[in-house]
Design an enzyme around this catalytic site. Structure first.
Site, PDB file in Angstrom:
ATOM      1  N   GLY A  46       4.187  10.302  -9.194  1.00  0.00           N
ATOM      2  CA  GLY A  46       5.031   9.176  -9.589  1.00  0.00           C
ATOM      3  C   GLY A  46       5.693   8.464  -8.426  1.00  0.00           C
ATOM      4  N   HIS A 102       0.508   4.350  -2.596  1.00  0.00           N
ATOM      5  CA  HIS A 102       0.306   5.744  -2.174  1.00  0.00           C
ATOM      6  C   HIS A 102       1.479   6.637  -2.584  1.00  0.00           C
ATOM      7  CE1 HIS A 102      -3.151   5.285   0.948  1.00  0.00           C
ATOM      8  NE2 HIS A 102      -3.359   4.574  -0.131  1.00  0.00           N
ATOM      9  N   ARG A 119       0.823  -1.216   0.000  1.00  0.00           N
ATOM     10  CA  ARG A 119       0.000   0.000   0.000  1.00  0.00           C
ATOM     11  C   ARG A 119       0.859   1.269   0.000  1.00  0.00           C
ATOM     12  NH1 ARG A 119      -3.569   2.790   4.365  1.00  0.00           N
ATOM     13  NH2 ARG A 119      -5.179   3.788   3.081  1.00  0.00           N
ATOM     14  N   HIS A 174      -6.150  -5.842  -2.604  1.00  0.00           N
ATOM     15  CA  HIS A 174      -6.980  -6.028  -1.403  1.00  0.00           C
ATOM     16  C   HIS A 174      -7.276  -7.508  -1.141  1.00  0.00           C
ATOM     17  CE1 HIS A 174      -8.623  -1.593  -1.196  1.00  0.00           C
ATOM     18  NE2 HIS A 174      -7.332  -1.672  -0.968  1.00  0.00           N
ATOM     19  N   ASP A 210       8.313   8.094  -6.527  1.00  0.00           N
ATOM     20  CA  ASP A 210       9.535   8.859  -6.279  1.00  0.00           C
ATOM     21  C   ASP A 210       9.924   8.899  -4.807  1.00  0.00           C
ATOM     22  OD1 ASP A 210       7.514  10.372  -5.244  1.00  0.00           O
ATOM     23  OD2 ASP A 210       7.958  12.193  -6.397  1.00  0.00           O
ATOM     24  N   PRO A 235      -7.913   7.580  -3.987  1.00  0.00           N
ATOM     25  CA  PRO A 235      -9.346   7.314  -3.833  1.00  0.00           C
ATOM     26  C   PRO A 235      -9.695   6.946  -2.393  1.00  0.00           C
ATOM     27  CG  PRO A 235      -8.256   5.457  -4.914  1.00  0.00           C
ATOM     28  CD  PRO A 235      -7.220   6.528  -4.752  1.00  0.00           C
ATOM     29  N   SER A 252       8.287   9.957  -2.367  1.00  0.00           N
ATOM     30  CA  SER A 252       7.832  11.174  -1.671  1.00  0.00           C
ATOM     31  C   SER A 252       7.064  10.849  -0.386  1.00  0.00           C
ATOM     32  CB  SER A 252       6.971  12.038  -2.597  1.00  0.00           C
ATOM     33  OG  SER A 252       5.869  11.302  -3.093  1.00  0.00           O
ATOM     34  N   ASN A 273      -3.222   8.839   4.460  1.00  0.00           N
ATOM     35  CA  ASN A 273      -2.037   8.231   5.078  1.00  0.00           C
ATOM     36  C   ASN A 273      -2.006   8.341   6.598  1.00  0.00           C
ATOM     37  OD1 ASN A 273      -0.986   7.550   2.541  1.00  0.00           O
ATOM     38  ND2 ASN A 273       0.037   9.550   2.330  1.00  0.00           N
TER      39      ASN A 273
HETATM   40  C1  HEM Z   1      -9.228   1.324  -5.890  1.00  0.00           C
HETATM   41  C2  HEM Z   1      -9.203   2.239  -4.938  1.00  0.00           C
HETATM   42  C3  HEM Z   1      -8.703   1.977  -3.540  1.00  0.00           C
HETATM   43  C4  HEM Z   1      -9.284   2.405  -2.396  1.00  0.00           C
HETATM   44  C5  HEM Z   1     -10.554   3.240  -2.293  1.00  0.00           C
HETATM   45  C6  HEM Z   1      -8.491   1.903  -1.306  1.00  0.00           C
HETATM   46  C7  HEM Z   1      -8.765   2.154   0.030  1.00  0.00           C
HETATM   47  C8  HEM Z   1      -8.151   1.522   1.081  1.00  0.00           C
HETATM   48  C9  HEM Z   1      -8.516   1.677   2.461  1.00  0.00           C
HETATM   49  C10 HEM Z   1      -9.631   2.587   2.997  1.00  0.00           C
HETATM   50  C11 HEM Z   1      -7.703   0.864   3.203  1.00  0.00           C
HETATM   51  C12 HEM Z   1      -7.732   0.676   4.724  1.00  0.00           C
HETATM   52  C13 HEM Z   1      -7.012   1.814   5.414  1.00  0.00           C
HETATM   53  C14 HEM Z   1      -7.206   1.793   6.918  1.00  0.00           C
HETATM   54  O1  HEM Z   1      -8.038   1.044   7.440  1.00  0.00           O
HETATM   55  O2  HEM Z   1      -6.503   2.570   7.597  1.00  0.00           O
HETATM   56  C15 HEM Z   1      -6.818   0.199   2.277  1.00  0.00           C
HETATM   57  C16 HEM Z   1      -5.857  -0.718   2.627  1.00  0.00           C
HETATM   58  C17 HEM Z   1      -5.025  -1.324   1.721  1.00  0.00           C
HETATM   59  N1  HEM Z   1      -4.880  -1.002   0.397  1.00  0.00           N
HETATM   60 FE1  HEM Z   1      -6.171   0.036  -0.715  1.00  0.00          FE
HETATM   61  N2  HEM Z   1      -7.453   1.169  -1.796  1.00  0.00           N
HETATM   62  C18 HEM Z   1      -7.523   1.199  -3.162  1.00  0.00           C
HETATM   63  C19 HEM Z   1      -6.602   0.643  -4.046  1.00  0.00           C
HETATM   64  C20 HEM Z   1      -5.462  -0.019  -3.675  1.00  0.00           C
HETATM   65  C21 HEM Z   1      -4.378  -0.373  -4.565  1.00  0.00           C
HETATM   66  C22 HEM Z   1      -4.332  -0.031  -6.060  1.00  0.00           C
HETATM   67  C23 HEM Z   1      -3.452  -1.023  -3.821  1.00  0.00           C
HETATM   68  C24 HEM Z   1      -2.121  -1.596  -4.225  1.00  0.00           C
HETATM   69  C25 HEM Z   1      -1.801  -1.951  -5.458  1.00  0.00           C
HETATM   70  C26 HEM Z   1      -3.979  -1.092  -2.468  1.00  0.00           C
HETATM   71  C27 HEM Z   1      -3.383  -1.740  -1.420  1.00  0.00           C
HETATM   72  C28 HEM Z   1      -3.908  -1.798  -0.138  1.00  0.00           C
HETATM   73  C29 HEM Z   1      -3.437  -2.717   0.870  1.00  0.00           C
HETATM   74  C30 HEM Z   1      -2.435  -3.835   0.637  1.00  0.00           C
HETATM   75  C31 HEM Z   1      -4.122  -2.408   2.044  1.00  0.00           C
HETATM   76  C32 HEM Z   1      -3.951  -3.052   3.423  1.00  0.00           C
HETATM   77  C33 HEM Z   1      -2.841  -2.322   4.155  1.00  0.00           C
HETATM   78  C34 HEM Z   1      -2.547  -2.865   5.546  1.00  0.00           C
HETATM   79  O3  HEM Z   1      -3.115  -3.859   5.977  1.00  0.00           O
HETATM   80  O4  HEM Z   1      -1.715  -2.222   6.228  1.00  0.00           O
HETATM   81  N3  HEM Z   1      -5.180  -0.438  -2.416  1.00  0.00           N
HETATM   82  N4  HEM Z   1      -7.106   0.628   0.998  1.00  0.00           N
END
Ligand code: HEM
Ligand SMILES: *[C@@H]1O[C@H](CO)[C@@H](O)[C@H](O)[C@H]1NC(C)=O
Length: 276
Positions: A71, A65, A61, A192, A73, A162, A75, A93
Site C-alpha cells: 500500500g 513503487h 514513479r 510512461h 504507506d 513488474p 515505505s 529501485n
Molecule cells: C506496467 C508495468 C511497468 C513496468 C514494467 C515499468 C517499468 C519501468 C522501467 C524499467 C523504467 C525505467 C527505469 C530505469 O531506467 O532506471 C520505468 C520508468 C518510469 N515508470 Fe514505469 N513501469 C511500469 C508501470 C508504471 C506505472 C504504473 C507508473 C506510474 C503510475 C510508472 C511510472 C514511471 C515513470 C514516470 C518512469 C520514468 C521515471 C524517471 O524518468 O525518473 N510506471 N518504468
C-alpha cells in the site's frame, strides 16, 4: 482512434493509486491542522520541476513503487540501516528510483509549517499529483490521511513490481495482485508518457524484436548501442517526452513503445481494443 483521454487517466490515477486503508481518507484531512500543506507541496514541486522537468516523472514513479509494496504507506522512503533493510535497494529501485531529495525538501518545509502532523505517504501522493499537473497533465483532489509505515519489504518490492521484459499476462497478474484490473493496468501505464529509461532496459527490444517501428529502433540505437551505454537515457515518449498527454498510447499503436512491457499493451492481445 478511441485513445485514452486525460480525464480517464486522472480518474484512474486518483482512484487506483489512492488506495485507502482501513481509516477513511478525506481531501480535508489536514485542513484544520495544516491548512497550507497543499500550497507548500505545490511550491516545492514547482521549483523542482522548473529545475529539472524529469522530476515530475521520477516522483510519479516513486509513488507507484511505494503503492505496490503493502500500500501507499511511504515505505519506499525508508533508508537502509545496519539493522534495517528497506526497499530502496530492491532491484526495481536501486540506481533507478530517484527524487528522494525532493520529498525530503518538501518534508522539511511541511514540518516547518506544521510540526509532526502530515504523513510522508500523503506528501508523496500530493507531490506525484502536482508533478503530473505541472507538466500538462490533469489535476485531481488527493484523498489524505495515510499512515506511514514503520517497516518495509525489500523482498516484496522485488516480487511485486513488474519488470521491463514482462509479458502481457504477467503485467495483468501483477496488477491483479494489487486489486487492479487489466484496464487499470493499461491506464496506469500511461504514466510512461513522461520520464526516461535506461538503455539496458530497452536494448533487446530495439535490436531483436519484430513489432518495433524500424526508424524508431534506428533512432534509439544511436544512443543505445549493442554493447555499452547501459545507463544512457531515452525518453519513453518519442513525441512529447516531457508532456503528460496521451501520446504514449499513440506511440504504442505505431509500434514505438520503448520497453517490451510497453508494447505488450498493443501487440495483438486483450488491451489492443482499448487503444485502437
Ligand atoms: C506496467 C508495468 C511497468 C513496468 C514494467 C515499468 C517499468 C519501468 C522501467 C524499467 C523504467 C525505467 C527505469 C530505469 O531506467 O532506471 C520505468 C520508468 C518510469 N515508470 Fe514505469 N513501469 C511500469 C508501470 C508504471 C506505472 C504504473 C507508473 C506510474 C503510475 C510508472 C511510472 C514511471 C515513470 C514516470 C518512469 C520514468 C521515471 C524517471 O524518468 O525518473 N510506471 N518504468
Ligand atoms: C515508422 O515511423 C516512421 C516515422 O514516423 C514512419 O514514417 C513509418 O511509416 C513507420 N513505419 C511503419 C512500417 O509503420
Amino acid at each position: 482512434m478511441a485513445l485514452f483521454s486525460n480525464t480517464f487517466l486522472v480518474l484512474s490515477i486518483l482512484s487506483l493509486l489512492a488506495c485507502a486503508a482501513n481509516g477513511q481518507l478525506s481531501p480535508t484531512f489536514y485542513s484544520r491542522n495544516c491548512p497550507n500543506l497543499q500550497t507548500v507541496v505545490r511550491s516545492v514541486m514547482a521549483q523542482a520541476v522548473q529545475k529539472e522537468t524529469r522530476m515530475a516523472a521520477s516522483i510519479l514513479r516513486l509513488f507507484f513503487h511505494d503503492c505496490f509494496v503493502n500500500g501507499c504507506d511511504g515505505s519506499i522512503l525508508l533508508d537502509d540501516t545496519p539493522t534495517f533493510t528497506g526497499e530502496k535497494n530492491a532491484g526495481p529501485n536501486a540506481n533507478s528510483a530517484r527524487g528522494f531529495e525532493v520529498i525530503d525538501a518538501i518534508k522539511t518545509q511541511v514540518e516547518a509549517a506544521c510540526k509532526a502532523t502530515v504523513s510522508c505517504a500523503d506528501i508523496l501522493a500530493l507531490a506525484a499529483r502536482d508533478g503530473v499537473s505541472l507538466v500538462g497533465g490533469p489535476n485531481w483532489n488527493v484523498l489524505l490521511g495515510r499512515r506511514d509505515a514503520r517497516m518495509a519489504s525489500q523482498s516484496a518490492a522485488n516480487s511485486n513490481l513488474p519488470g521491463p521484459g514482462s509479458s502481457l499476462s504477467t503485467l495483468i497478474s501483477m496488477f491483479a495482485a494489487q486489486g487492479l484490473n487489466a484496464r487499470d493496468m493499461t491506464a496506469l501505464s500511461g504514466a510512461h508518457t513522461i520520464g526516461r529509461a535506461r538503455c539496458q532496459f530497452f536494448r533487446n527490444r530495439i535490436f531483436n524484436e519484430a513489432n518495433v517501428n524500424a526508424s524508431f529502433a534506428a533512432l534509439r540505437k544511436q544512443t543505445c548501442p549493442a554493447s555499452g551505454g547501459d545507463n544512457n537515457l531515452a525518453p519513453f515518449d518519442i513525441q512529447t517526452p516531457d508532456q503528460f498527454d496521451n501520446a504514449y498510447y499513440q506511440n504504442l499503436v505505431n509500434r514505438k513503445g520503448l520497453l517490451h512491457s510497453d508494447q505488450e499493451l498493443f501487440n495483438g492481445g486483450s488491451q489492443d481494443a482499448l487503444l485502437s
